[in-house]
Design a protein around this motif. Sequence first.
Motif, PDB file in Angstrom:
ATOM      1  N   SER A 179      15.628  21.594  41.756  1.00 48.86           N
ATOM      2  CA  SER A 179      15.444  21.244  40.346  1.00 48.86           C
ATOM      3  C   SER A 179      14.791  22.386  39.586  1.00 48.86           C
ATOM      4  O   SER A 179      15.214  22.730  38.474  1.00 48.86           O
ATOM      5  N   VAL A 180      13.764  22.988  40.198  1.00 48.49           N
ATOM      6  CA  VAL A 180      13.074  24.113  39.561  1.00 48.49           C
ATOM      7  C   VAL A 180      14.038  25.283  39.369  1.00 48.49           C
ATOM      8  O   VAL A 180      14.078  25.910  38.296  1.00 48.49           O
ATOM      9  N   GLY A 181      14.839  25.587  40.399  1.00 47.88           N
ATOM     10  CA  GLY A 181      15.792  26.690  40.315  1.00 47.88           C
ATOM     11  C   GLY A 181      16.820  26.491  39.214  1.00 47.88           C
ATOM     12  O   GLY A 181      17.127  27.423  38.449  1.00 47.88           O
ATOM     13  N   ILE A 182      17.352  25.273  39.111  1.00 45.59           N
ATOM     14  CA  ILE A 182      18.364  24.983  38.088  1.00 45.59           C
ATOM     15  C   ILE A 182      17.748  25.041  36.688  1.00 45.59           C
ATOM     16  O   ILE A 182      18.343  25.606  35.757  1.00 45.59           O
ATOM     17  N   LEU A 183      16.562  24.469  36.544  1.00 43.14           N
ATOM     18  CA  LEU A 183      15.902  24.492  35.231  1.00 43.14           C
ATOM     19  C   LEU A 183      15.572  25.917  34.802  1.00 43.14           C
ATOM     20  O   LEU A 183      15.726  26.271  33.624  1.00 43.14           O
ATOM     21  N   ILE A 184      15.118  26.734  35.744  1.00 42.88           N
ATOM     22  CA  ILE A 184      14.824  28.136  35.426  1.00 42.88           C
ATOM     23  C   ILE A 184      16.096  28.860  34.998  1.00 42.88           C
ATOM     24  O   ILE A 184      16.104  29.610  34.006  1.00 42.88           O
ATOM     25  N   ALA A 185      17.189  28.640  35.728  1.00 40.77           N
ATOM     26  CA  ALA A 185      18.453  29.307  35.402  1.00 40.77           C
ATOM     27  C   ALA A 185      18.943  28.908  34.014  1.00 40.77           C
ATOM     28  O   ALA A 185      19.380  29.756  33.228  1.00 40.77           O
ATOM     29  N   ILE A 186      18.886  27.609  33.707  1.00 43.75           N
ATOM     30  CA  ILE A 186      19.336  27.135  32.395  1.00 43.75           C
ATOM     31  C   ILE A 186      18.463  27.732  31.284  1.00 43.75           C
ATOM     32  O   ILE A 186      18.969  28.187  30.244  1.00 43.75           O
ATOM     33  N   SER A 187      17.147  27.732  31.512  1.00 40.19           N
ATOM     34  CA  SER A 187      16.227  28.259  30.496  1.00 40.19           C
ATOM     35  C   SER A 187      16.467  29.748  30.246  1.00 40.19           C
ATOM     36  O   SER A 187      16.535  30.194  29.092  1.00 40.19           O
ATOM     37  N   LEU A 188      16.614  30.514  31.320  1.00 36.83           N
ATOM     38  CA  LEU A 188      16.827  31.952  31.165  1.00 36.83           C
ATOM     39  C   LEU A 188      18.183  32.257  30.536  1.00 36.83           C
ATOM     40  O   LEU A 188      18.337  33.255  29.827  1.00 36.83           O
ATOM     41  N   ALA A 199      23.117  30.419  39.861  1.00 38.83           N
ATOM     42  CA  ALA A 199      23.478  29.723  38.621  1.00 38.83           C
ATOM     43  C   ALA A 199      23.585  30.704  37.453  1.00 38.83           C
ATOM     44  O   ALA A 199      24.514  30.604  36.631  1.00 38.83           O
ATOM     45  N   LEU A 200      22.655  31.646  37.366  1.00 41.33           N
ATOM     46  CA  LEU A 200      22.724  32.653  36.302  1.00 41.33           C
ATOM     47  C   LEU A 200      24.010  33.471  36.404  1.00 41.33           C
ATOM     48  O   LEU A 200      24.648  33.776  35.385  1.00 41.33           O
ATOM     49  N   ASP A 201      24.402  33.826  37.622  1.00 41.77           N
ATOM     50  CA  ASP A 201      25.667  34.538  37.812  1.00 41.77           C
ATOM     51  C   ASP A 201      26.840  33.683  37.354  1.00 41.77           C
ATOM     52  O   ASP A 201      27.792  34.178  36.741  1.00 41.77           O
ATOM     53  N   GLY A 202      26.775  32.387  37.646  1.00 42.57           N
ATOM     54  CA  GLY A 202      27.840  31.487  37.222  1.00 42.57           C
ATOM     55  C   GLY A 202      27.946  31.397  35.713  1.00 42.57           C
ATOM     56  O   GLY A 202      29.050  31.409  35.156  1.00 42.57           O
ATOM     57  N   PHE A 203      26.818  31.325  35.031  1.00 43.66           N
ATOM     58  CA  PHE A 203      26.836  31.288  33.567  1.00 43.66           C
ATOM     59  C   PHE A 203      27.430  32.575  32.997  1.00 43.66           C
ATOM     60  O   PHE A 203      28.193  32.549  32.027  1.00 43.66           O
ATOM     61  N   ARG A 204      27.091  33.700  33.621  1.00 46.11           N
ATOM     62  CA  ARG A 204      27.590  34.986  33.126  1.00 46.11           C
ATOM     63  C   ARG A 204      29.089  35.151  33.364  1.00 46.11           C
ATOM     64  O   ARG A 204      29.749  35.909  32.652  1.00 46.11           O
ATOM     65  N   GLN A 205      29.616  34.456  34.373  1.00 49.61           N
ATOM     66  CA  GLN A 205      31.035  34.591  34.699  1.00 49.61           C
ATOM     67  C   GLN A 205      31.939  33.683  33.865  1.00 49.61           C
ATOM     68  O   GLN A 205      33.145  33.620  34.109  1.00 49.61           O
ATOM     69  N   THR A 206      31.357  32.985  32.914  1.00 48.70           N
ATOM     70  CA  THR A 206      32.158  32.105  32.056  1.00 48.70           C
ATOM     71  C   THR A 206      33.215  32.914  31.307  1.00 48.70           C
ATOM     72  O   THR A 206      32.938  34.010  30.803  1.00 48.70           O
ATOM     73  N   ASP A 207      34.410  32.374  31.251  1.00 45.54           N
ATOM     74  CA  ASP A 207      35.522  33.048  30.580  1.00 45.54           C
ATOM     75  C   ASP A 207      35.194  33.237  29.094  1.00 45.54           C
ATOM     76  O   ASP A 207      35.015  32.269  28.355  1.00 45.54           O
ATOM     77  N   HIS A 208      35.139  34.483  28.651  1.00 41.14           N
ATOM     78  CA  HIS A 208      34.773  34.774  27.258  1.00 41.14           C
ATOM     79  C   HIS A 208      35.856  34.306  26.281  1.00 41.14           C
ATOM     80  O   HIS A 208      35.538  33.929  25.147  1.00 41.14           O
ATOM     81  N   ASP A 209      37.118  34.334  26.708  1.00 44.98           N
ATOM     82  CA  ASP A 209      38.186  33.872  25.831  1.00 44.98           C
ATOM     83  C   ASP A 209      38.071  32.373  25.559  1.00 44.98           C
ATOM     84  O   ASP A 209      38.249  31.923  24.417  1.00 44.98           O
ATOM     85  N   LEU A 210      37.768  31.609  26.621  1.00 37.07           N
ATOM     86  CA  LEU A 210      37.594  30.166  26.436  1.00 37.07           C
ATOM     87  C   LEU A 210      36.377  29.873  25.554  1.00 37.07           C
ATOM     88  O   LEU A 210      36.410  28.978  24.711  1.00 37.07           O
ATOM     89  N   LYS A 211      35.320  30.644  25.773  1.00 38.50           N
ATOM     90  CA  LYS A 211      34.117  30.460  24.969  1.00 38.50           C
ATOM     91  C   LYS A 211      34.406  30.776  23.502  1.00 38.50           C
ATOM     92  O   LYS A 211      33.982  30.034  22.595  1.00 38.50           O
ATOM     93  N   HIS A 212      35.142  31.854  23.251  1.00 37.27           N
ATOM     94  CA  HIS A 212      35.504  32.229  21.884  1.00 37.27           C
ATOM     95  C   HIS A 212      36.397  31.169  21.264  1.00 37.27           C
ATOM     96  O   HIS A 212      36.233  30.818  20.078  1.00 37.27           O
TER      97      HIS A 212
END
Length: 254
Positions: free
Chosen positions: A73-82, A138-151
Amino acid sequence: MKKFMKKGWKPAAVILLLFIIWEASSKLFEIPGWLLPAPSQIFQTGVEGWASYQHHIFSTVQLTIIGFLIGSSVGILIAISLHLVPQLREALYPLIIISQNIPIIVLAPLLVIWFGFGMLPKIIVITLVCFFPIAVSALDGFRQTDHDLKHYMQMAGANKKQIFWKLEWPNALPYVFAGLKISATYSVMGAVISEWLGANKGIGVYMTLASSSFRTDRVFVSIFLVMVLSLLFFAIIILVEKSLIRWKPKGEGN
């Protein structure tokens, strides 16, 4: 079962071969049991001594589960916050990296001095061991989000909350589970280390007592128990991952 027959027989065969070589070497070179017991002796000790260590297993499992849940829980919350606050990531991410360079075995006695011999220092040890792989993955996963889909979602009028929960979080889930698998195995090790702090039961206590009395066979029983528990927790995470993540391409993560 079919998957095990297809892939799992190879590591099982290697492990069996290692045990055969170990057993044969112990007999051939007449290695004393107190120095390096044969697998048959370890197995016999494990079966005959079940009543003497089963309560240690239950204590370690309980401690592991509590510490793993808190650490995850701490790891996930830290990743989301950062991830959501880039300025926070720039300030705290180096400190998170530095925290992993402090040897737990050195930090553990300090936790006892600060928080006593209760449950709290043990939970802190497991949390410190578990949170880092999950946070980084988790931070790596957030960074790997498809930028085209996000746009595309931004063009469609989606706000940050919608983009996170509908795109970034689902994309990061496989990475989160990758971190959970690592932490699941680390959590058992962390629980055993924390039990060296002064617990009255647990596999770590059983191992310490066996070592101090030169019962090498019991030490190996403890080691194998830690390995089995780690594999069991790892398998549980895999089952949960397969039940929750069904959109990964075939072959990914296998």
